[in-house]
Design an enzyme around this catalytic site. Sequence first.
Site, PDB file in Angstrom:
ATOM      1  N   ARG A 205     -30.591 -11.679   8.176  1.00 21.61           N
ATOM      2  CA  ARG A 205     -29.344 -10.949   8.370  1.00 21.61           C
ATOM      3  C   ARG A 205     -28.692 -11.344   9.683  1.00 21.61           C
ATOM      4  NH1 ARG A 205     -30.275  -9.859   3.921  1.00 21.61           N
ATOM      5  NH2 ARG A 205     -29.962  -7.906   2.785  1.00 21.61           N
TER       6      ARG A 205
ATOM      7  N   GLU B 142     -24.554 -29.256  14.128  1.00 21.43           N
ATOM      8  CA  GLU B 142     -25.610 -28.278  14.394  1.00 21.43           C
ATOM      9  C   GLU B 142     -26.550 -28.759  15.494  1.00 21.43           C
ATOM     10  OE1 GLU B 142     -27.110 -27.744  10.425  1.00 21.43           O
ATOM     11  OE2 GLU B 142     -25.126 -27.033   9.781  1.00 21.43           O
TER      12      GLU B 142
ATOM     13  N   GLY C 141     -16.196  -3.116  11.446  1.00 18.87           N
ATOM     14  CA  GLY C 141     -15.548  -4.270  12.053  1.00 18.87           C
ATOM     15  C   GLY C 141     -15.263  -4.087  13.529  1.00 18.87           C
TER      16      GLY C 141
ATOM     17  N   TYR D 103     -31.684 -29.992   4.232  1.00 26.08           N
ATOM     18  CA  TYR D 103     -30.529 -30.500   3.500  1.00 26.08           C
ATOM     19  C   TYR D 103     -30.885 -31.239   2.209  1.00 26.08           C
ATOM     20  CZ  TYR D 103     -27.024 -29.001   6.831  1.00 26.08           C
ATOM     21  OH  TYR D 103     -26.184 -28.228   7.589  1.00 26.08           O
TER      22      TYR D 103
END
Length: 404
Positions: free
Chosen positions: A207, A139, A273, A97
């Site tokens: 990915r 998270e 989809g 971050y």
Amino acid sequence: MSISLTPQTRTIVKACIPALEAHGVDITREMYRRLLSDENIRDLFNISHQKNGDQPRALAYAVLAYARHIDGPTALKDMIERIAEKHVGLNILPEHYPHVGTALLGAIAHVLGEQATPEIMEAWKEAYGFLADVLINRERQIYEDHAARKGGWTGWRAFRIADRHEETADTVSFILQPVDGQPVMQHQPGQYLSFRLDIPGHGPERRNYSISSAPADDHYRITVRKQEDGVVSRWFHDDVRAGDTLDVSAPAGDFFLQSSSERPLCFISAGAGITPVMSMMEALTTRTSHPAIHFIHGTQTADNEIFARKTHGLAACGAITADLFYSQMNSLPQRTDGLNCHTGRLTPSWLKAHKDRQADFYICGPTEFMVSMIHTLREQDIPMDRIHYEMFGSASTPYLVTQA
């Protein structure tokens, strides 16, 4: 950790909204340019989303939404959850971050120039720190949940390609099993896997691919459609074979089947989809009882219809009713029980006439298709909490980012 933002910071951030509307994409494009030159973080990004501008647009809309809702950021909880799940899939950690914050603040100063006064920069430093804390904490919760689940893990885990199956000429399914032979965490139907890849001649890539199978203890299935300009999808099709190993993170994503609902279910998808939708339908139809399922899907032709045999089989046995739209066919496949075939594309007018007002809706497909379907349902007064969606790639449409 910041408990709350100061009134001065909120006032300054809101005053920056016109500048973000005018220069937001320039700021985020400059930010990513800086991040991609930082060897500590650049490999975390999907380079194709940088080339086509999706990622800078997505972040620009998210920053703008944050500024607009700075007085009540809980309105952005769905957006924050989606970002947190994406970060977990990519194994983003707290130490990443500060690199992002430095790049963002540097980009704001670079693009706004003299307008970026010390007061403005200090306000955005505080605003970024507050949002970073929110994401880091969420998270952490997700990572801890993954570690505690049966078969769960954090970080990257080696999986072997156990099998590959040609669904269509341009779509392949891969069965993934863990190299260590231990169980895998059962995913929520609709979630995705993230992959850390090293593509020969291209280098590191990240990915996400939707899991297209029902939850299981020993494997996952992903289904990849080949894109002519897609480095990773072409590599999967041309080079990945049974026996190859891949680094995979635990299932993630906030688009999944809501198990508590007993309402009828309507799944609306187009093209690839169908992949998370098939995970949902397979999970539901293996149960002894399930709500009524209406499946609406758009594809080009019968030849490139993904999971055609599964879909037709589920309709034939009465597990679902289906309406299939073929945009590039004049003659249609033979009609079977429970399945209707149509020429042309699925249109808003057709959906308005055939929707079940009592249903929960799950939508996945190309951006324009999804926006059209969501707008249509909202125009029919379907509540947003009954409209669930997944958009592949970056959420670059402001309507979807802010859930207007």
